[in-house]
Design a protein around this motif. Structure first.
Motif, PDB file in Angstrom:
ATOM      1  N   LEU A  73       0.866  -1.179   0.000  1.00  0.00           N
ATOM      2  CA  LEU A  73       0.000   0.000   0.000  1.00  0.00           C
ATOM      3  C   LEU A  73       0.901   1.226   0.000  1.00  0.00           C
ATOM      4  O   LEU A  73       1.564   1.520   0.989  1.00  0.00           O
ATOM      5  N   VAL A  74       0.952   1.906  -1.128  1.00  0.00           N
ATOM      6  CA  VAL A  74       1.877   3.026  -1.301  1.00  0.00           C
ATOM      7  C   VAL A  74       1.347   4.308  -0.664  1.00  0.00           C
ATOM      8  O   VAL A  74       2.082   5.058  -0.031  1.00  0.00           O
ATOM      9  N   LYS A  75       0.064   4.550  -0.826  1.00  0.00           N
ATOM     10  CA  LYS A  75      -0.500   5.814  -0.364  1.00  0.00           C
ATOM     11  C   LYS A  75      -1.963   5.616  -0.014  1.00  0.00           C
ATOM     12  O   LYS A  75      -2.685   4.890  -0.690  1.00  0.00           O
ATOM     13  N   GLU A  76      -2.406   6.267   1.057  1.00  0.00           N
ATOM     14  CA  GLU A  76      -3.809   6.215   1.453  1.00  0.00           C
ATOM     15  C   GLU A  76      -4.286   7.622   1.759  1.00  0.00           C
ATOM     16  O   GLU A  76      -3.675   8.341   2.549  1.00  0.00           O
ATOM     17  N   GLU A  77      -5.370   8.005   1.115  1.00  0.00           N
ATOM     18  CA  GLU A  77      -5.953   9.332   1.325  1.00  0.00           C
ATOM     19  C   GLU A  77      -7.326   9.156   1.970  1.00  0.00           C
ATOM     20  O   GLU A  77      -8.095   8.289   1.563  1.00  0.00           O
ATOM     21  N   THR A  78      -7.643   9.958   2.961  1.00  0.00           N
ATOM     22  CA  THR A  78      -8.950   9.884   3.611  1.00  0.00           C
ATOM     23  C   THR A  78      -9.574  11.269   3.694  1.00  0.00           C
ATOM     24  O   THR A  78      -8.873  12.281   3.807  1.00  0.00           O
ATOM     25  N   GLU A  79     -10.895  11.277   3.617  1.00  0.00           N
ATOM     26  CA  GLU A  79     -11.674  12.509   3.758  1.00  0.00           C
ATOM     27  C   GLU A  79     -12.866  12.189   4.651  1.00  0.00           C
ATOM     28  O   GLU A  79     -13.521  11.159   4.478  1.00  0.00           O
ATOM     29  N   GLU A  80     -13.132  13.064   5.598  1.00  0.00           N
ATOM     30  CA  GLU A  80     -14.299  12.875   6.454  1.00  0.00           C
ATOM     31  C   GLU A  80     -15.540  13.286   5.685  1.00  0.00           C
ATOM     32  O   GLU A  80     -15.629  14.397   5.165  1.00  0.00           O
ATOM     33  N   SER A  81     -16.515  12.366   5.568  1.00  0.00           N
ATOM     34  CA  SER A  81     -17.760  12.675   4.880  1.00  0.00           C
ATOM     35  C   SER A  81     -18.798  13.159   5.883  1.00  0.00           C
ATOM     36  O   SER A  81     -18.663  12.977   7.082  1.00  0.00           O
ATOM     37  N   SER A  82     -19.825  13.759   5.384  1.00  0.00           N
ATOM     38  CA  SER A  82     -20.897  14.279   6.227  1.00  0.00           C
ATOM     39  C   SER A  82     -22.182  14.268   5.433  1.00  0.00           C
ATOM     40  O   SER A  82     -22.213  13.930   4.250  1.00  0.00           O
ATOM     41  N   LYS A  83     -23.275  14.618   6.075  1.00  0.00           N
ATOM     42  CA  LYS A  83     -24.562  14.652   5.392  1.00  0.00           C
ATOM     43  C   LYS A  83     -24.537  15.672   4.254  1.00  0.00           C
ATOM     44  O   LYS A  83     -25.225  15.536   3.266  1.00  0.00           O
ATOM     45  N   GLU A  84     -23.744  16.718   4.426  1.00  0.00           N
ATOM     46  CA  GLU A  84     -23.687  17.775   3.418  1.00  0.00           C
ATOM     47  C   GLU A  84     -22.835  17.383   2.221  1.00  0.00           C
ATOM     48  O   GLU A  84     -22.975  17.943   1.139  1.00  0.00           O
ATOM     49  N   SER A  85     -21.934  16.414   2.395  1.00  0.00           N
ATOM     50  CA  SER A  85     -21.037  16.030   1.305  1.00  0.00           C
ATOM     51  C   SER A  85     -21.125  14.527   1.055  1.00  0.00           C
ATOM     52  O   SER A  85     -20.719  13.735   1.892  1.00  0.00           O
ATOM     53  N   SER A  86     -21.710  14.180  -0.064  1.00  0.00           N
ATOM     54  CA  SER A  86     -21.836  12.770  -0.431  1.00  0.00           C
ATOM     55  C   SER A  86     -20.464  12.199  -0.743  1.00  0.00           C
ATOM     56  O   SER A  86     -19.555  12.908  -1.191  1.00  0.00           O
ATOM     57  N   ILE A  87     -20.314  10.888  -0.513  1.00  0.00           N
ATOM     58  CA  ILE A  87     -19.041  10.240  -0.806  1.00  0.00           C
ATOM     59  C   ILE A  87     -18.687  10.366  -2.280  1.00  0.00           C
ATOM     60  O   ILE A  87     -17.518  10.451  -2.650  1.00  0.00           O
ATOM     61  N   ASP A  88     -19.715  10.424  -3.129  1.00  0.00           N
ATOM     62  CA  ASP A  88     -19.458  10.521  -4.570  1.00  0.00           C
ATOM     63  C   ASP A  88     -18.764  11.820  -4.947  1.00  0.00           C
ATOM     64  O   ASP A  88     -18.113  11.902  -5.984  1.00  0.00           O
ATOM     65  N   SER A  89     -18.902  12.842  -4.105  1.00  0.00           N
ATOM     66  CA  SER A  89     -18.262  14.123  -4.422  1.00  0.00           C
ATOM     67  C   SER A  89     -16.745  14.047  -4.292  1.00  0.00           C
ATOM     68  O   SER A  89     -16.031  14.907  -4.808  1.00  0.00           O
ATOM     69  N   PHE A  90     -16.242  13.003  -3.603  1.00  0.00           N
ATOM     70  CA  PHE A  90     -14.799  12.856  -3.423  1.00  0.00           C
ATOM     71  C   PHE A  90     -14.166  11.983  -4.512  1.00  0.00           C
ATOM     72  O   PHE A  90     -12.956  11.968  -4.675  1.00  0.00           O
ATOM     73  N   ARG A  91     -15.002  11.229  -5.204  1.00  0.00           N
ATOM     74  CA  ARG A  91     -14.469  10.285  -6.189  1.00  0.00           C
ATOM     75  C   ARG A  91     -13.877  11.018  -7.391  1.00  0.00           C
ATOM     76  O   ARG A  91     -14.403  12.014  -7.853  1.00  0.00           O
ATOM     77  N   LYS A  92     -12.788  10.454  -7.905  1.00  0.00           N
ATOM     78  CA  LYS A  92     -12.167  10.973  -9.122  1.00  0.00           C
ATOM     79  C   LYS A  92     -12.414  10.056 -10.318  1.00  0.00           C
ATOM     80  O   LYS A  92     -12.064  10.382 -11.439  1.00  0.00           O
ATOM     81  N   PHE A  93     -13.004   8.890 -10.047  1.00  0.00           N
ATOM     82  CA  PHE A  93     -13.300   7.924 -11.109  1.00  0.00           C
ATOM     83  C   PHE A  93     -14.779   7.560 -11.043  1.00  0.00           C
ATOM     84  O   PHE A  93     -15.352   7.451  -9.957  1.00  0.00           O
ATOM     85  N   GLU A  94     -15.397   7.365 -12.204  1.00  0.00           N
ATOM     86  CA  GLU A  94     -16.829   7.098 -12.261  1.00  0.00           C
ATOM     87  C   GLU A  94     -17.162   5.648 -11.922  1.00  0.00           C
ATOM     88  O   GLU A  94     -18.237   5.352 -11.402  1.00  0.00           O
ATOM     89  N   ASP A  95     -16.256   4.726 -12.239  1.00  0.00           N
ATOM     90  CA  ASP A  95     -16.489   3.310 -11.982  1.00  0.00           C
ATOM     91  C   ASP A  95     -15.148   2.642 -11.743  1.00  0.00           C
ATOM     92  O   ASP A  95     -14.130   3.318 -11.578  1.00  0.00           O
ATOM     93  N   PHE A  96     -15.133   1.312 -11.715  1.00  0.00           N
ATOM     94  CA  PHE A  96     -13.872   0.587 -11.587  1.00  0.00           C
ATOM     95  C   PHE A  96     -13.653  -0.189 -12.875  1.00  0.00           C
ATOM     96  O   PHE A  96     -14.535  -0.913 -13.338  1.00  0.00           O
ATOM     97  N   GLN A  97     -12.466  -0.032 -13.445  1.00  0.00           N
ATOM     98  CA  GLN A  97     -12.172  -0.702 -14.703  1.00  0.00           C
ATOM     99  C   GLN A  97     -10.698  -1.080 -14.791  1.00  0.00           C
ATOM    100  O   GLN A  97      -9.859  -0.508 -14.082  1.00  0.00           O
ATOM    101  N   GLU A  98     -10.422  -2.049 -15.642  1.00  0.00           N
ATOM    102  CA  GLU A  98      -9.038  -2.393 -15.943  1.00  0.00           C
ATOM    103  C   GLU A  98      -8.593  -1.541 -17.118  1.00  0.00           C
ATOM    104  O   GLU A  98      -9.298  -1.444 -18.119  1.00  0.00           O
TER     105      GLU A  98
END
Length: 302
Positions: free
Chosen positions: A230-255
């Motif tokens: 595990l090279v790097k781990e980034e975390t963000e505290e979510s809240s009711k005002e900020s959906s987890i999707d707002s932190f995503r940089k990718f729309e889905d998971f793909q190879e």
């Protein structure tokens, strides 16, 4: 020097036994859709080591055996990795099928592990395992999941407080079709976004709730890897005002994949420039330095 020679002789003996078992499996299952060695070149590398033509220890032998489950018309894929000291150590085995839900697949893999523990150490056991699966695998396709726990009224509020996480994982290489498919399916099952980049080196990026990313990484470590970190781990505290999707940089998971370039020693490497460009298109260019320990730079088009 005597101790080193002894260890080399032990390794050669293990490789000879492994090759004999693979030869037997190849004769039993000549169809590549039934038995497939992930990297056939390793067989030649092992022979070269046994004959003393090279002192470089080959990669671990990895292959997939596929069976059709009796009466169900469903295929079961079984990925088997022989560690260098097999048969002194047990093989690493992972089974999967589109006909199994997560609970059934977990129970089957636990059953495989328990069966392997009943076998005598030092004995070749892949064919014994195949015979056991042929007799017992079908029973796992009808297992019922355990009773659900009573609903927790605070579950939604607890989930909203779960931190968002993005993990960057490095692997010495990702070649196995079995592992590649398992990575994609597991990520989608856990609602994770990101990507997997097979090859040498291999990289995986995960985005989602921290507990899901951690579970994915723990499951990943159960597979056999020459090197996985595990090279790097980034975390963000979510809240009711900020959906987890707002932190995503990718729309889905793909190879993903890029062109490979041939090096002076006939080795093949991924085009790092294309990889960096891909990261920058997803606002992740900063991770290139962490993954490679170098500053990334994309040359302008000519």
């Amino acid at each position: 020097m005597i101790e080193e020679a002894s260890e080399t002789d032990k390794l050669k003996e293990c490789f000879e036994l492994q090759l004999s078992e693979v030869e037997m499996l190849s004769s039993m299952y000549p169809d590549s859709n039934e038995f497939n060695v992930t990297m056939p070149s390793i067989l030649a590398d092992m022979t070269g080591y046994i004959d003393g033509n090279t002192s470089q220890i080959p990669n671990e032998l990895d292959f997939t055996w596929t069976m059709e489950v009796p009466g169900l018309n469903i295929k079961l894929d079984v990925n088997i990795t022989l560690q260098h000291n097999y048969p002194e150590s047990k093989p690493l085995v992972s089974a999967r099928s589109i006909g199994l839900n997560r609970h059934q697949q977990k129970e089957l893999n636990s059953g495989i592990l328990n069966y392997l523990e009943t076998l005598s150490p030092g004995d070749l056991c892949v064919i014994s395992l195949i015979n056991w699966l042929t007799e017992h695998a079908d029973s796992y396709f009808s297992l019922q999941p355990p009773a659900k726990e009573a609903s927790n009224p605070n579950k939604d509020s607890e989930a909203s407080k779960e931190p968002f996480c993005r993990m960057w994982i490095y692997s010495h290489h990702i070649y196995s079709k079995f592992k590649r498919r398992d990575i994609i399916d597991s990520a989608k099952d856990m609602n994770l976004t990101g990507f997997s980049l097979p090859g040498k080196p291999g990289f995986i990026c995960l985005e989602g709730f921290k507990r899901d990313c951690s579970d994915f990484f723990q499951n990943l470590k159960q597979m056999s890897w020459k090197k996985l970190s595990l090279v790097k781990e980034e975390t963000e505290e979510s809240s009711k005002e900020s959906s987890i999707d707002s932190f995503r940089k990718f729309e889905d998971f793909q190879e993903i994949s890029f062109q490979v370039r041939r090096g002076p020693a006939k080795e093949y490497h991924m085009d790092m420039g294309q990889f960096l460009k891909f990261l920058e298109e997803h606002s992740c260019g900063y991770a290139f330095h962490d993954l490679f320990g170098i500053e990334g730079h994309v040359s302008g088009d000519k």
